[in-house]
Design a protein around this motif. Structure first.
Motif, PDB file in Angstrom:
ATOM      1  N   UNK A 163      -3.268  -5.888  -5.559  1.00  0.00           N
ATOM      2  CA  UNK A 163      -2.405  -5.378  -4.488  1.00  0.00           C
ATOM      3  C   UNK A 163      -3.248  -4.867  -3.333  1.00  0.00           C
ATOM      4  N   UNK A 164      -2.621  -4.824  -2.179  1.00  0.00           N
ATOM      5  CA  UNK A 164      -3.260  -4.224  -1.012  1.00  0.00           C
ATOM      6  C   UNK A 164      -2.190  -3.623  -0.117  1.00  0.00           C
ATOM      7  N   UNK A 165      -2.586  -2.643   0.679  1.00  0.00           N
ATOM      8  CA  UNK A 165      -1.629  -1.977   1.547  1.00  0.00           C
ATOM      9  C   UNK A 165      -2.343  -1.175   2.604  1.00  0.00           C
ATOM     10  N   UNK A 166      -1.585  -0.374   3.309  1.00  0.00           N
ATOM     11  CA  UNK A 166      -2.128   0.440   4.389  1.00  0.00           C
ATOM     12  C   UNK A 166      -1.545   1.840   4.300  1.00  0.00           C
ATOM     13  N   UNK A 167      -2.182   2.754   5.009  1.00  0.00           N
ATOM     14  CA  UNK A 167      -1.788   4.147   4.942  1.00  0.00           C
ATOM     15  C   UNK A 167      -0.394   4.346   5.518  1.00  0.00           C
ATOM     16  N   UNK A 173      -2.533   7.327  -7.717  1.00  0.00           N
ATOM     17  CA  UNK A 173      -2.274   8.530  -6.926  1.00  0.00           C
ATOM     18  C   UNK A 173      -1.726   8.197  -5.547  1.00  0.00           C
ATOM     19  N   UNK A 174      -2.257   7.147  -4.925  1.00  0.00           N
ATOM     20  CA  UNK A 174      -1.881   6.838  -3.548  1.00  0.00           C
ATOM     21  C   UNK A 174      -0.419   6.432  -3.413  1.00  0.00           C
ATOM     22  N   UNK A 175       0.114   5.707  -4.394  1.00  0.00           N
ATOM     23  CA  UNK A 175       1.522   5.308  -4.306  1.00  0.00           C
ATOM     24  C   UNK A 175       2.451   6.404  -4.822  1.00  0.00           C
TER      25      UNK A 175
END
Length: 304
Positions: free
Chosen positions: A42-46, A242-244
């Protein structure tokens, strides 16, 4: 006639060898699937929607991949000179019924991160596996991020199971994948055993190979279904990191990695192994002779 009989004998024996090779390939692919960290990619942005800031210099990207046990994530802000890597470990505390893909490097740190995310206890920040030089501006951005995360800490349990990985599906996937690998070993062993001898017992002959490959196919389908269900119901959006969980990042794409699809390849190899045995039996069935091609057996064996 003697040459024809000999050729049929060699083809029959060769089918056992080829079936064993397919089973061995299945073992390799299943082992790679279990040991590699690409079941989820997976990949994403802030996520800047909740902070009220539109400053693009605060944005950063994240890339994640993990498997049944371990994984890796990297984050890179626009002011970072290089991506910051973090190691991941699947952490499943007893009695909780959920798992966290933790960035903690020790069991104590993993427990601290879980307690923070699950119950809102002491804030735990992920530590990168390597130190990366940043500009002074980037350091200020990191400090601002630390402050915003600390403000989200809560003193009472606030997060349910939907933001974590389901422990039951995870452990069941692991069990069925282990069973699949075990019966692939049995199938390969029986194939090569039948190339050097003709066993007395039916279950260690062609019938045993059919049964072993059948179990491989069944457990493989269950493994694919379990992890596919876990991915579609939760991990496609909530990655149990943690980020999600804190909504710091939004994932733009989440996919099943090659480790997952290697299980499907192993299942195909099991089918190919059974086809080889079936072809071998067809040669024997449609022989145009009454008693030809009698295979010699080792002491204690029987002819078939």
């Amino acid at each position: 006639m003697g040459i024809l009989v000999k050729n049929k004998f060699l083809v029959k024996r060769g089918m056992f060898i080829l079936a064993g090779v397919f089973s061995a390939l299945g073992i390799i692919f299943s082992s790679i699937a279990m040991g590699t960290d690409y079941w989820i990619v997976s990949e994403g942005s802030q996520n800047t929607s909740g902070s009220g800031s539109t400053d693009l210099s605060f944005e950063s990207n994240i890339k994640i991949n993990y498997g049944l046990f371990n994984g890796r994530k990297t984050t890179k802000g626009q002011l970072d000179l290089a991506p910051v890597p973090y190691s991941l470990t699947v952490f499943c505390p007893g009695g909780e019924g959920v798992c966290l893909v933790s960035c903690g490097t020790t069991e104590v740190e993993q427990k601290q991160e879980f307690d923070y995310l699950r119950f809102g206890e002491t804030v735990y920040r992920c530590q990168g596996t390597t130190k990366v030089l940043k500009t002074s501006r980037s350091r200020l951005v990191q400090l601002a991020s630390d402050i915003s995360v600390k403000e989200t800490a809560r003193s009472v349990p606030v997060r349910g199971n939907d933001q974590f990985m389901d422990y039951g599906l995870w452990v069941t996937t692991l069990i069925f994948l282990s069973l699949m690998l075990s019966f692939q070993v049995i199938s390969a062993g029986l194939c090569f055993f039948n190339t050097v001898t003709i066993p007395i017992e039916m279950l260690v002959g062609p019938m045993g190979i059919y049964l072993a490959n059948g179990v491989v196919g069944l457990t493989g389908l269950i493994t694919l279904s379990l992890w596919g269900d876990l991915f579609s119901s939760k991990l496609s959006s909530e990655l149990a990191i943690q980020e999600t969980i804190l909504d710091i990042y939004l994932m733009s794409s989440s996919n099943l990695g090659y480790s997952y699809w290697f299980v499907l390849c192993s299942l195909i190899f099991a089918i190919a192994s059974s086809v080889c045995i079936r072809f071998r039996n067809s040669l024997r069935k449609f022989s145009n002779q009454n008693v030809v091609g009698v295979e010699s057996s080792t002491p204690g064996g029987m002819l078939y």
